[in-house]
Design a protein around this motif. Structure first.
Motif, PDB file in Angstrom:
ATOM      1  N   GLN A  65     -10.436   8.399  -0.098  1.00 16.68           N
ATOM      2  CA  GLN A  65     -10.760   6.975  -0.165  1.00 16.68           C
ATOM      3  C   GLN A  65     -12.206   6.711  -0.579  1.00 16.68           C
ATOM      4  O   GLN A  65     -12.482   5.788  -1.338  1.00 16.68           O
ATOM      5  CB  GLN A  65     -10.506   6.312   1.191  1.00 16.68           C
ATOM      6  CG  GLN A  65     -10.704   4.798   1.169  1.00 16.68           C
ATOM      7  CD  GLN A  65     -10.457   4.166   2.518  1.00 16.68           C
ATOM      8  OE1 GLN A  65     -10.643   4.786   3.563  1.00 16.68           O
ATOM      9  NE2 GLN A  65     -10.027   2.913   2.517  1.00 16.68           N
ATOM     10  N   ASN A  66     -13.141   7.533  -0.111  1.00 18.97           N
ATOM     11  CA  ASN A  66     -14.561   7.201  -0.237  1.00 18.97           C
ATOM     12  C   ASN A  66     -15.415   8.197  -1.013  1.00 18.97           C
ATOM     13  O   ASN A  66     -16.559   7.887  -1.339  1.00 18.97           O
ATOM     14  CB  ASN A  66     -15.167   7.041   1.160  1.00 18.97           C
ATOM     15  CG  ASN A  66     -14.493   5.950   1.963  1.00 18.97           C
ATOM     16  OD1 ASN A  66     -14.345   4.831   1.493  1.00 18.97           O
ATOM     17  ND2 ASN A  66     -14.064   6.278   3.172  1.00 18.97           N
ATOM     18  N   LYS A  87       0.826  -1.205   0.000  1.00 18.83           N
ATOM     19  CA  LYS A  87       0.000   0.000   0.000  1.00 18.83           C
ATOM     20  C   LYS A  87       0.859   1.254   0.000  1.00 18.83           C
ATOM     21  O   LYS A  87       1.995   1.260   0.474  1.00 18.83           O
ATOM     22  CB  LYS A  87      -0.927   0.009   1.218  1.00 18.83           C
ATOM     23  CG  LYS A  87      -0.206  -0.030   2.558  1.00 18.83           C
ATOM     24  CD  LYS A  87      -1.173  -0.347   3.694  1.00 18.83           C
ATOM     25  CE  LYS A  87      -0.413  -0.540   5.019  1.00 18.83           C
ATOM     26  NZ  LYS A  87      -1.281  -1.040   6.088  1.00 18.83           N
ATOM     27  N   ASP A  95     -10.457  10.349   4.251  1.00 17.26           N
ATOM     28  CA  ASP A  95     -11.818   9.864   4.024  1.00 17.26           C
ATOM     29  C   ASP A  95     -12.335  10.339   2.665  1.00 17.26           C
ATOM     30  O   ASP A  95     -12.928   9.576   1.896  1.00 17.26           O
ATOM     31  CB  ASP A  95     -12.730  10.353   5.149  1.00 17.26           C
ATOM     32  CG  ASP A  95     -14.107   9.694   5.121  1.00 17.26           C
ATOM     33  OD1 ASP A  95     -14.239   8.598   4.536  1.00 17.26           O
ATOM     34  OD2 ASP A  95     -15.037  10.276   5.694  1.00 17.26           O
ATOM     35  N   ASP A 133      -1.774   4.362   4.391  1.00 21.03           N
ATOM     36  CA  ASP A 133      -2.442   3.551   5.409  1.00 21.03           C
ATOM     37  C   ASP A 133      -3.749   4.245   5.780  1.00 21.03           C
ATOM     38  O   ASP A 133      -3.761   5.198   6.557  1.00 21.03           O
ATOM     39  CB  ASP A 133      -1.542   3.400   6.640  1.00 21.03           C
ATOM     40  CG  ASP A 133      -2.071   2.363   7.623  1.00 21.03           C
ATOM     41  OD1 ASP A 133      -3.286   2.077   7.584  1.00 21.03           O
ATOM     42  OD2 ASP A 133      -1.275   1.849   8.438  1.00 21.03           O
ATOM     43  N   PHE A 134      -4.853   3.778   5.199  1.00 19.58           N
ATOM     44  CA  PHE A 134      -6.151   4.394   5.456  1.00 19.58           C
ATOM     45  C   PHE A 134      -6.761   3.944   6.785  1.00 19.58           C
ATOM     46  O   PHE A 134      -7.728   4.537   7.247  1.00 19.58           O
ATOM     47  CB  PHE A 134      -7.127   4.059   4.322  1.00 19.58           C
ATOM     48  CG  PHE A 134      -6.837   4.777   3.034  1.00 19.58           C
ATOM     49  CD1 PHE A 134      -7.184   6.111   2.876  1.00 19.58           C
ATOM     50  CD2 PHE A 134      -6.216   4.120   1.981  1.00 19.58           C
ATOM     51  CE1 PHE A 134      -6.917   6.784   1.685  1.00 19.58           C
ATOM     52  CE2 PHE A 134      -5.953   4.779   0.787  1.00 19.58           C
ATOM     53  CZ  PHE A 134      -6.305   6.121   0.648  1.00 19.58           C
ATOM     54  N   VAL A 135      -6.197   2.908   7.394  1.00 22.14           N
ATOM     55  CA  VAL A 135      -6.729   2.391   8.656  1.00 22.14           C
ATOM     56  C   VAL A 135      -6.085   3.108   9.842  1.00 22.14           C
ATOM     57  O   VAL A 135      -6.777   3.616  10.732  1.00 22.14           O
ATOM     58  CB  VAL A 135      -6.507   0.866   8.755  1.00 22.14           C
ATOM     59  CG1 VAL A 135      -6.982   0.351  10.107  1.00 22.14           C
ATOM     60  CG2 VAL A 135      -7.233   0.156   7.615  1.00 22.14           C
ATOM     61  N   ASN A 136      -4.769   3.144   9.856  1.00 22.30           N
ATOM     62  CA  ASN A 136      -4.029   3.806  10.935  1.00 22.30           C
ATOM     63  C   ASN A 136      -3.463   5.121  10.402  1.00 22.30           C
ATOM     64  O   ASN A 136      -2.346   5.168   9.869  1.00 22.30           O
ATOM     65  CB  ASN A 136      -2.903   2.895  11.442  1.00 22.30           C
ATOM     66  CG  ASN A 136      -3.438   1.562  11.932  1.00 22.30           C
ATOM     67  OD1 ASN A 136      -4.262   1.513  12.836  1.00 22.30           O
ATOM     68  ND2 ASN A 136      -2.971   0.474  11.331  1.00 22.30           N
ATOM     69  N   ASP A 146      -7.905  12.969   9.089  1.00 23.13           N
ATOM     70  CA  ASP A 146      -8.928  11.935   8.885  1.00 23.13           C
ATOM     71  C   ASP A 146      -9.915  12.330   7.801  1.00 23.13           C
ATOM     72  O   ASP A 146     -10.340  11.505   6.997  1.00 23.13           O
ATOM     73  CB  ASP A 146      -9.652  11.637  10.199  1.00 23.13           C
ATOM     74  CG  ASP A 146     -10.236  12.875  10.847  1.00 23.13           C
ATOM     75  OD1 ASP A 146      -9.883  14.004  10.449  1.00 23.13           O
ATOM     76  OD2 ASP A 146     -11.056  12.717  11.779  1.00 23.13           O
TER      77      ASP A 146
END
Length: 275
Positions: A222-223, A72, A219, A75-78, A215
């Motif tokens: 990503q979305n 990746k 977001d 890091d979209f999670v952390n 964040d």
């Protein structure tokens, strides 16, 4: 970029954790530098897909086997695993380096893990923010600096009074304002009042803090950015918050039932993309 890609990527094999080889780190850097041969929009779409989905690379393992593992760029999670860096007067070589103008200097560029993702053009209070948008549009031409914009996910133009946002390829008429609901707006004002103590808080301040919080930015990327028939689009604030509210609502089940509801749209407000 090398440092962060090495830091955020590892893989597990037979219960042990491994780092990717330096050769694969270098390959990842080369691979995301997509050629502009097919045009800016196509190269940007390919790069965006790599940012969102990652890729995979084959590694030589200790038991003399080779296997591919996911890799990746963000890091979209952390979120805190990523490195956010803002540059001022970012100098880029022009594609057409004539004797009079060899480079362009972009006011502000936000990099995530060394990858330029946001361009910000600022104008003095007496100059309309639209001039900043026109500059962003101009810089995307093939004789200018499209090799920067092929990475860009968010574009912002403003002066002290106003600010608008779009994405790569957004024409001036589709640049939009960003608004927060009352609760979020109040929290934003409190945050800004601690940062800005020597002048009045401006709409530009509000827009930058709203869109570029770590964040929120990730977001959005990503979305809430997509390609619609090769045209790149970013959600309006109404779509963003409407979708957020919908997801929260349908995730709530009481007495075995899930709540329904309606989102009211005006004509041309993007209901198909919201859906």
């Amino acid at each position: 970029m090398r440092e962060r890609l090495k830091e955020i990527n590892s893989f597990e094999y037979k219960g042990q954790n491994y780092q990717f080889s330096l050769s694969n780190i270098e390959k990842a850097i080369d691979d995301i530098d997509i050629s502009l041969n097919e045009g800016l929009s196509i190269s940007n779409e390919k790069i965006t897909n790599m940012l969102l989905l990652g890729t995979s690379y084959e590694e030589n393992l200790d038991d003399n086997t080779k296997r591919s593992f996911s890799f990746k760029y963000i890091d979209f999670v952390n979120i805190e695993n990523n490195h956010f860096h803002l540059t001022e007067e970012f100098t880029v070589d022009r594609a057409n380096q004539n004797e009079f103008l060899k480079t362009r200097r972009v006011d502000l560029v936000l990099h995530v893990n060394g990858i330029p993702l946001v361009v910000i053009e600022l104008k003095k209070s007496g100059i309309n923010y639209e001039n900043g948008i026109r500059q962003i549009e101009k810089e995307q031409r093939k004789d200018e600096i499209p090799h920067l914009y092929k990475f860009i996910q968010l574009t912002i133009a403003g002066n002290n009074q106003e600010a608008r946002y779009g994405t790569m390829g957004t024409p001036l008429k589709f640049y939009n304002i960003w608004k927060e609901d009352k609760q979020l707006a109040n929290a934003r004002e409190k945050r800004l009042s601690k940062i800005i103590t020597d002048r009045t808080i401006s709409q530009l301040d509000r827009t930058l803090v709203s869109l570029l919080a770590k964040d929120r930015l990730l977001d959005l990327i990503q979305n809430f950015v997509l390609f619609d028939k090769r045209v790149k689009k970013v959600a309006r604030y109404q779509q963003y918050f409407g979708i957020k509210a919908t997801l929260e609502r349908v995730a709530t089940i009481e007495d075995g039932k899930r709540a329904g509801g309606l989102i009211w749209h005006t004509q041309g407000s993007g209901k198909s993309l919201t859906m």
